[in-house]
Write a protein that holds these residues in place. Structure first.
Motif, PDB file in Angstrom:
ATOM      1  N   ARG A  81      -4.713   3.918   5.230  1.00 51.53           N
ATOM      2  CA  ARG A  81      -4.578   2.577   5.930  1.00 51.53           C
ATOM      3  C   ARG A  81      -3.354   2.562   6.661  1.00 51.53           C
ATOM      4  O   ARG A  81      -3.530   1.988   7.595  1.00 51.53           O
ATOM      5  CB  ARG A  81      -4.625   1.598   4.610  1.00 51.53           C
ATOM      6  CG  ARG A  81      -5.623   1.757   3.728  1.00 51.53           C
ATOM      7  CD  ARG A  81      -6.926   0.951   3.924  1.00 51.53           C
ATOM      8  NE  ARG A  81      -6.883  -0.397   4.273  1.00 51.53           N
ATOM      9  CZ  ARG A  81      -7.625  -1.131   3.905  1.00 51.53           C
ATOM     10  NH1 ARG A  81      -8.437  -0.799   3.071  1.00 51.53           N
ATOM     11  NH2 ARG A  81      -7.837  -2.103   4.633  1.00 51.53           N
ATOM     12  N   THR A  82      -2.327   3.238   6.361  1.00 58.35           N
ATOM     13  CA  THR A  82      -0.956   2.837   6.759  1.00 58.35           C
ATOM     14  C   THR A  82      -1.286   3.744   8.329  1.00 58.35           C
ATOM     15  O   THR A  82      -0.763   3.156   9.370  1.00 58.35           O
ATOM     16  CB  THR A  82       0.129   3.703   6.217  1.00 58.35           C
ATOM     17  OG1 THR A  82      -0.151   3.290   4.849  1.00 58.35           O
ATOM     18  CG2 THR A  82       1.463   3.147   6.750  1.00 58.35           C
TER      19      THR A  82
ATOM     20  N   GLN B 258       1.374   8.568   4.496  1.00 60.63           N
ATOM     21  CA  GLN B 258       0.600   9.332   3.525  1.00 60.63           C
ATOM     22  C   GLN B 258      -0.728   8.543   3.383  1.00 60.63           C
ATOM     23  O   GLN B 258      -1.835   8.989   3.397  1.00 60.63           O
ATOM     24  CB  GLN B 258       1.273   9.288   2.130  1.00 60.63           C
ATOM     25  CG  GLN B 258       2.409  10.176   2.420  1.00 60.63           C
ATOM     26  CD  GLN B 258       2.404  11.437   3.047  1.00 60.63           C
ATOM     27  OE1 GLN B 258       1.614  12.285   2.362  1.00 60.63           O
ATOM     28  NE2 GLN B 258       3.130  11.749   3.959  1.00 60.63           N
ATOM     29  N   ASN B 259      -0.766   7.232   3.189  1.00 65.12           N
ATOM     30  CA  ASN B 259      -1.919   6.539   3.198  1.00 65.12           C
ATOM     31  C   ASN B 259      -2.476   6.504   4.394  1.00 65.12           C
ATOM     32  O   ASN B 259      -2.256   5.790   5.533  1.00 65.12           O
ATOM     33  CB  ASN B 259      -1.559   4.997   2.664  1.00 65.12           C
ATOM     34  CG  ASN B 259      -2.597   4.323   2.082  1.00 65.12           C
ATOM     35  OD1 ASN B 259      -3.516   3.999   2.563  1.00 65.12           O
ATOM     36  ND2 ASN B 259      -2.479   3.826   0.694  1.00 65.12           N
TER      37      ASN B 259
ATOM     38  N   MET C 179       0.966  -1.065   0.037  1.00 67.41           N
ATOM     39  CA  MET C 179      -0.033  -0.024   0.026  1.00 67.41           C
ATOM     40  C   MET C 179       0.975   1.234  -0.141  1.00 67.41           C
ATOM     41  O   MET C 179       0.446   2.238  -0.517  1.00 67.41           O
ATOM     42  CB  MET C 179      -0.731   0.100   1.409  1.00 67.41           C
ATOM     43  CG  MET C 179      -1.966  -0.968   1.198  1.00 67.41           C
ATOM     44  SD  MET C 179      -3.425  -0.190   0.535  1.00 67.41           S
ATOM     45  CE  MET C 179      -4.376  -1.506   0.476  1.00 67.41           C
ATOM     46  N   GLU C 180       1.906   1.294   0.631  1.00 74.97           N
ATOM     47  CA  GLU C 180       2.550   2.367   0.868  1.00 74.97           C
ATOM     48  C   GLU C 180       4.214   2.019   0.891  1.00 74.97           C
ATOM     49  O   GLU C 180       4.479   0.978   1.771  1.00 74.97           O
ATOM     50  CB  GLU C 180       2.293   3.176   1.788  1.00 74.97           C
ATOM     51  CG  GLU C 180       3.235   4.533   2.006  1.00 74.97           C
ATOM     52  CD  GLU C 180       2.622   5.505   3.004  1.00 74.97           C
ATOM     53  OE1 GLU C 180       1.412   5.312   3.569  1.00 74.97           O
ATOM     54  OE2 GLU C 180       3.023   6.670   3.390  1.00 74.97           O
TER      55      GLU C 180
END
Ligand SMILES: Nc1ncnc2c1ncn2[C@@H]1O[C@H](COP(=O)(O)OP(=O)(O)O)[C@@H](O)[C@H]1O
Ligand SMILES: [Mg+2]
Lengths: 240, 183
Positions: free
Chosen positions: A231-232, A228-229, A215-216
């Motif tokens: 979800r992170t 930034q993401n 994801m990142e």
């Protein structure tokens, strides 16, 4: 050093890895974080073919692992793996755990392997435990033996799957210390870990995996301090 | 003979074939699911055509019977070894064969000892069933004896003592082996 292209892995209908692309440079320390079930272990296991890959390509130091002609045993002997639950061989002494690979896979003479094994045990701080059996060791000591066992094959890459998450907190430090030394010696490492301190100090890059994709990714400070993401962000807020 | 039958089945490639799995499942289930007395009679009368005699029938029956149980013991023991052991072996570059030989089998073997010992004693006692097909084993001889003398209890007690003389030392030896191997 390691190139992963569009890696997919399914267990039956369950697609666990949904297209992973990664480039890991020689001597790099890559940390992988992410929620349970996101495919971190599966990703690592595809890197030494403990799982067969559904589609995509994995290349390590010029060997294309996903090529059916590749010698799987040779590849595995060049990729070290450290498991969450150590998986030491309980019927063998600590030294025998370490020398088994060199003797049986590389054909090293027994006497030479013993010397070499003793040296590696010294390196992980367990020189005095050579003749002990694994059951008599603490978790942290077991994990250090497991690291020595992998190192004995003189691998090009070391994979660590949550090496400290089964340990009592006070035993984590010794294991991380050994891993840190390895990194400083220039070992290429892929480490699934939630030890933020380790990732920040030793890691060159962090992957955040979720639902079978990366994801990142970014450098450890950026991922942990300024993700930034969303979800992170949400994942980190849960574990930190 | 009984003891060699099942481990020989460990030939890995063969073990993995679907054909073998099917055959061995049927074999194990049939033997486990039917009384040994019926098996002995079945073999004896079933093979009268080839006329192999009572003793050979008896040996075949006990071998097939114990073989099924031993196969299950072996399979169960191998199965009980943590999957991580196998993976750790493969991860350091051992071949499948080496992993079985150096990692899985030695650990599985230790776990087999107690149930194998148990099975050995059971099979030993099962030989008493051979009396039904007139194999001259101890119980058969005892029956012939008390049929003429009517000393039923005395004779049967002697039979039991005879079995205990064999089984008790066997148990003791087994227990020592277990202790040595630290099972
Ligand atoms: N051998 C397997 N057979 C079937 N499903 C599996 C197997 N190994 C892992 N999985 C599934 O793959 C998913 C990802 O697992 P894993 O890679 O272990 O995640 P993580 O290490 O991130 O917790 C999970 O849903 C898990 O149930
Ligand atoms: Mg995992």
């Amino acid at each position: 050093m390691i190139t992963v292209k569009d890696l997919h892995k399914s267990f039956g209908d369950n697609e666990v890895l949904k297209g992973i692309d990664a480039e890991i440079k020689s001597q790099e320390v890559l940390c992988v974080i992410g929620p349970s079930g996101s495919g971190k272990s599966t990703f690592l296991r595809c890197l030494n073919l403990l799982e067969d890959v559904t589609s995509g390509e994995v290349e390590i130091d010029g060997d294309v692992l996903t090529d059916p002609k590749v010698d799987i045993n040779k590849v595995r002997s060049q990729v070290g793996m450290v498991f969450q639950h150590f998986n030491l061989f309980p019927h063998k002494t600590v030294l025998e755990n370490v020398t088994l690979g060199p003797v049986k896979v590389k054909g090293m003479p027994e006497a030479e392997a013993k010397q070499y094994g003793a040296k590696l045990l010294g390196k992980v701080g367990l020189g005095d435990k050579a003749e002990a059996y694994p059951e008599s060791l603490s978790g942290g000591q077991k994990q250090r033996v497991a690291i020595a066992r992998s190192l004995a094959m003189d691998p090009k890459v070391m994979l660590f799957d949550e090496p400290t998450s089964a340990l009592d907190p006070e035993l984590v430090g010794d294991v991380l210390e050994v891993m840190k030394d390895l990194a400083n010696e220039g070992m290429t490492m892929v480490v699934v870990t939630h030890e933020m301190g380790f990732a920040k100090e030793v890691g060159d890059r962090v992957f955040f995996m979720d639902e079978g994709v990366i994801m990142e990714e970014g450098d450890p400070n950026q991922i942990f301090d300024n993700p930034q993401n969303p979800r992170t962000q949400s994942f980190l807020s849960k574990i930190l | 003979m009984v003891l060699f039958w099942a481990p020989l089945q460990g030939l890995e490639d063969f073990l993995k074939s679907i054909f073998f799995r099917w055959i061995s499942t049927v074999y194990v289930e049939v033997i486990r699911g039917t009384p040994i007395l019926a098996q002995v009679l079945f073999i004896y009368y079933g093979l009268t055509a080839v006329n192999i005699g009572a003793l050979t029938s008896a040996i075949i029956a006990i071998t097939l019977n114990a073989g099924a149980y031993i196969a299950e013991i072996v399979r169960g023991a191998v199965h009980s070894i943590d999957k991580g052991q196998h993976e750790a072996g493969r991860a350091i570059g051992l071949t499948e064969k080496q992993t079985m030989r150096y990692i899985v089998w030695p650990q599985a073997f230790k776990r087999m000892i107690p149930p194998l010992g148990n099975q050995f004693i059971i099979s030993l006692k099962d030989t008493s069933l051979f009396s039904v097909i007139a194999v001259g084993e101890v119980l058969y001889m005892a029956k012939q004896y008390y049929n003429s003398t009517f000393e039923i209890f005395e004779t049967l007690i002697m039979v039991c003592i005879f079995y205990l003389i064999i089984t008790i030392p066997t148990s003791i030896i087994l227990r020592n082996v277990e202790r040595k191997l630290d099972v």
